[in-house]
Design an enzyme around this catalytic site. Structure first.
Site, mmCIF file in Angstrom:
data_model
loop_
_atom_site.group_PDB
_atom_site.id
_atom_site.type_symbol
_atom_site.label_atom_id
_atom_site.label_comp_id
_atom_site.label_asym_id
_atom_site.label_seq_id
_atom_site.Cartn_x
_atom_site.Cartn_y
_atom_site.Cartn_z
ATOM 1 N N ARG A 1 0.778 -1.257 0.000
ATOM 2 C CA ARG A 1 0.000 0.000 0.000
ATOM 3 C C ARG A 1 0.798 1.289 0.000
ATOM 4 O O ARG A 1 0.197 2.365 0.072
ATOM 5 C CB ARG A 1 -0.967 0.031 1.204
ATOM 6 C CG ARG A 1 -1.867 -1.192 1.337
ATOM 7 C CD ARG A 1 -2.732 -1.412 0.134
ATOM 8 N NE ARG A 1 -3.754 -2.425 0.392
ATOM 9 C CZ ARG A 1 -4.357 -3.107 -0.570
ATOM 10 N NH1 ARG A 1 -4.058 -2.906 -1.840
ATOM 11 N NH2 ARG A 1 -5.269 -3.993 -0.274
ATOM 12 N N HIS B 1 -6.865 -3.789 4.437
ATOM 13 C CA HIS B 1 -7.858 -2.722 4.295
ATOM 14 C C HIS B 1 -8.243 -2.223 5.681
ATOM 15 O O HIS B 1 -8.191 -2.973 6.659
ATOM 16 C CB HIS B 1 -9.108 -3.233 3.577
ATOM 17 C CG HIS B 1 -8.871 -3.554 2.122
ATOM 18 N ND1 HIS B 1 -8.579 -2.580 1.192
ATOM 19 C CD2 HIS B 1 -8.875 -4.730 1.447
ATOM 20 C CE1 HIS B 1 -8.414 -3.152 -0.002
ATOM 21 N NE2 HIS B 1 -8.577 -4.452 0.127
ATOM 22 N N HIS C 1 -2.845 -15.947 -8.021
ATOM 23 C CA HIS C 1 -4.021 -16.433 -7.276
ATOM 24 C C HIS C 1 -5.041 -17.260 -8.063
ATOM 25 O O HIS C 1 -6.188 -16.849 -8.207
ATOM 26 C CB HIS C 1 -4.709 -15.269 -6.549
ATOM 27 C CG HIS C 1 -4.905 -13.989 -7.321
ATOM 28 N ND1 HIS C 1 -5.451 -13.940 -8.575
ATOM 29 C CD2 HIS C 1 -4.620 -12.704 -6.973
ATOM 30 C CE1 HIS C 1 -5.499 -12.687 -8.968
ATOM 31 N NE2 HIS C 1 -4.989 -11.913 -8.025
ATOM 32 N N ASP D 1 -1.136 -12.979 -1.212
ATOM 33 C CA ASP D 1 -2.040 -11.917 -1.679
ATOM 34 C C ASP D 1 -2.515 -11.074 -0.489
ATOM 35 O O ASP D 1 -3.671 -10.647 -0.421
ATOM 36 C CB ASP D 1 -3.238 -12.470 -2.473
ATOM 37 C CG ASP D 1 -3.893 -11.383 -3.337
ATOM 38 O OD1 ASP D 1 -3.399 -10.234 -3.340
ATOM 39 O OD2 ASP D 1 -4.900 -11.690 -3.999
HETATM 40 O O1 DOR Z 1 -8.810 -9.369 -3.142
HETATM 41 C C1 DOR Z 1 -8.021 -8.676 -3.747
HETATM 42 N N1 DOR Z 1 -7.457 -7.593 -3.165
HETATM 43 N N2 DOR Z 1 -7.717 -8.974 -5.008
HETATM 44 C C2 DOR Z 1 -6.986 -8.177 -5.780
HETATM 45 O O2 DOR Z 1 -6.766 -8.500 -6.931
HETATM 46 C C3 DOR Z 1 -6.477 -6.890 -5.253
HETATM 47 C C4 DOR Z 1 -6.379 -6.910 -3.788
HETATM 48 C C5 DOR Z 1 -6.206 -5.532 -3.207
HETATM 49 O O3 DOR Z 1 -5.353 -4.784 -3.702
HETATM 50 O O4 DOR Z 1 -6.858 -5.217 -2.217
HETATM 51 ZN ZN ZN Z 2 -3.142 -9.191 -5.401
#
Ligand code: DOR
Ligand code: ZN
Length: 464
Positions: free
Chosen positions: A65, A312, A235, A308
């Site tokens: 991020r 958030h 993924h 992955d």
């Molecule tokens: O679930 C996901 N989150 N898939 C993605 O391709 C991007 C990622 C994100 O950047 O939050």
């Molecule tokens: Zn990703």
């Protein structure tokens, strides 16, 4: 011997695919000796009896991020989460603000890793400028810069235009770069929230059919065959995708792919409570898809396991399902999920699982060019994880070192816990704790977060 560490009595992965009782002596950032009965006056001795000693884990796919969304995570907090999860190398995706689509942003992220990171942080670059899918980004410049970008991806969104993907692959081939495909056919997935099927109908949520992924996987495999580019599929989540990769391999193609812990440990039925911590892209699929992923892991079709890791903030997840962000954090739970869901039930041997978390992703990213092979051999950089394969623990997101806590695994009992992580010979995690009074994640309390998001929403309204 100054700054030397002797890791004693563990079961060590001295060569790929084989664990042996051995001691590992580290000094000046490098592995000095690895074998039986190493004697030394090391400054520090780590008792690894009952533990596994392996090269530090390598995550080929994480979202850190920075720049632009540091309220979710930044390179420093992401690296703290990483080392607690046993990682010593993290490749981070370019869906930042601004995107990592040129050398100066790539160098910025790389330098943040060097200055503030507790492990190696290596950025992937965007394929197109601003990840807008229109104009090719300066991949050559990113490849030659200090960050030495090798992997290119518009991950987070698919590259919609097949012609641009073709040109990107032609370009990537000339510079020996790797194209990482976020495989999604947007005309099928648009506005989708979860896997399409019984559960999406029952829950009244718009579905994302497996074909959305499979059509894109097929397209990118065909384009890679045409152009000769190296392709890595991110993924993978469906049985059809695994079958396409298996077929391509039979034809002699060198395509590689990864799977995430959430896609092999959870299926779509978990969404019955509309928990937004289960919302990710690609979505959780069916039981049959999971079976196919497990088969792909055990027969070698699936090369690597990647997190992955997609942090958030609370206000982006504690909201209606349709508007919640896609993604889950993963750096601090991956090893436990691999041990509990793959190794314990016998899907993968411990040795093979470790390969998919270390040497294989390192090789896919050609880390040999940095003198790194993820091997516990004399002369190699001392990036090492020590973990207790039988230690049971309960996932408590409040203890995460990530700045975000959007995990679906809160309260899960997992087996396999990191005790020590060494990065370039320095102990950064000891007895499961970060060394040196680390800054803890600064998460606003739930009330503050919702006040902040209400204030933001009102600000927007006022402006409009
Ligand atoms: O679930 C996901 N989150 N898939 C993605 O391709 C991007 C990622 C994100 O950047 O939050
Ligand atoms: Zn990703």
């Amino acid at each position: 011997m100054a700054d030397s560490v002797l890791i004693k009595g563990g079961s060590a992965l001295l060569e790929p695919g084989r664990l042996t009782q051995a001691d590992v002596l580290v000094a000046d950032g490098v592995i000095r000796r690895a074998g039986k009965g190493v004697r030394s006056q090391a400054a520090r001795v780590i008792d690894a009896s009952g533990c596994v000693v392996a090269p530090g884990l390598v995550d080929i796919h994480a979202h850190l991020r920075e720049p632009g969304m540091e309220y979710k995570e930044d390179v420093a907090s992401g690296s703290r989460a990483a080392v607690c999860g046993g990682y010593t190398t993290v490749f981070c995706m370019p869906n930042t603000e601004p995107a990592i689509d040129n050398a100066s942003v790539a160098e910025y992220v790389f330098d943040r890793g060097v200055d503030e990171g507790l492990c190696m942080i290596l950025p992937h670059g965007a394929i197109t400028v601003g990840r807008a899918g229109e104009v090719l980004a300066p991949m050559g410049e990113m490849g030659k810069c200090r960050a030495g970008v090798k992997g290119f991806s518009d991950d987070g969104s698919p590259l919609v235009d097949a012609e641009i993907m073709r040109r990107a692959m032609e370009y990537a081939r000339t510079m020996g770069a790797l194209i990482i495909s976020h495989s999604e056919e947007r005309s099928l997935s648009a506005d989708g929230q979860m896997n399409e099927g019984y559960y999406s109908t029952f829950l009244g949520l718009r579905g994302i059919p497996p074909e959305s992924e499979e059509i894109a996987v097929f397209r990118d495999i065909r384009l890679a065959e045409k152009t000769g580019a190296r392709l890595h599929l991110a993924h993978l989540s469906t049985a059809g995708s695994v079958a396409l990769v298996r077929d391509a391999r039979r034809r002699g193609m060198e395509v590689t792919c990864e799977v995430t812990p959430h896609h092999f440990s959870l299926d779509e039925s978990a969404l019955m409570d509309y928990d937004t911590n289960l919302k990710m892209n690609p979505p959780l699929r069916s039981r049959a898809d999971i079976e196919a992923l497990l088969e792909g892991l055990s027969d070698g079709t699936i090369d690597a396991i990647a997190t992955d890791h997609a942090p958030h903030a609370p206000h982006e997840k504690e909201t209606e399902f349709d508007v919640a962000e896609f993604g889950v954090v993963g750096l601090e739970t991956c090893l436990g999920l691999v041990m509990s869901r793959l190794v314990e039930p016998g899907v993968l041997s411990l040795e093979d699982a470790l390969g998919k978390l270390t040497a294989v992703p390192a090789h896919i990213m050609e880390m040999e060019r940095f003198g790194y092979r993820a091997r516990l051999e004399e002369g190699e950089p001392a990036d090492i994880v020590v973990f207790d394969p039988s230690a049971e623990w309960t996932v408590d997101p409040r203890t995460f070192k990530s700045r975000s806590r959007n995990t679906p695994y809160a309260g899960w009992g997992l087996k396999g816990k990191v005790t020590h992580t060494l990065f370039r010979g320095t102990v950064v995690v000891a007895d499961g704790e970060l060394v040196g009074a680390p800054e803890t994640a600064t998460l606003p309390a739930r009330d503050e977060a919702s006040t902040a998001s209400t204030a933001r929403a009102e600000g927007t309204k006022a402006k409009g």
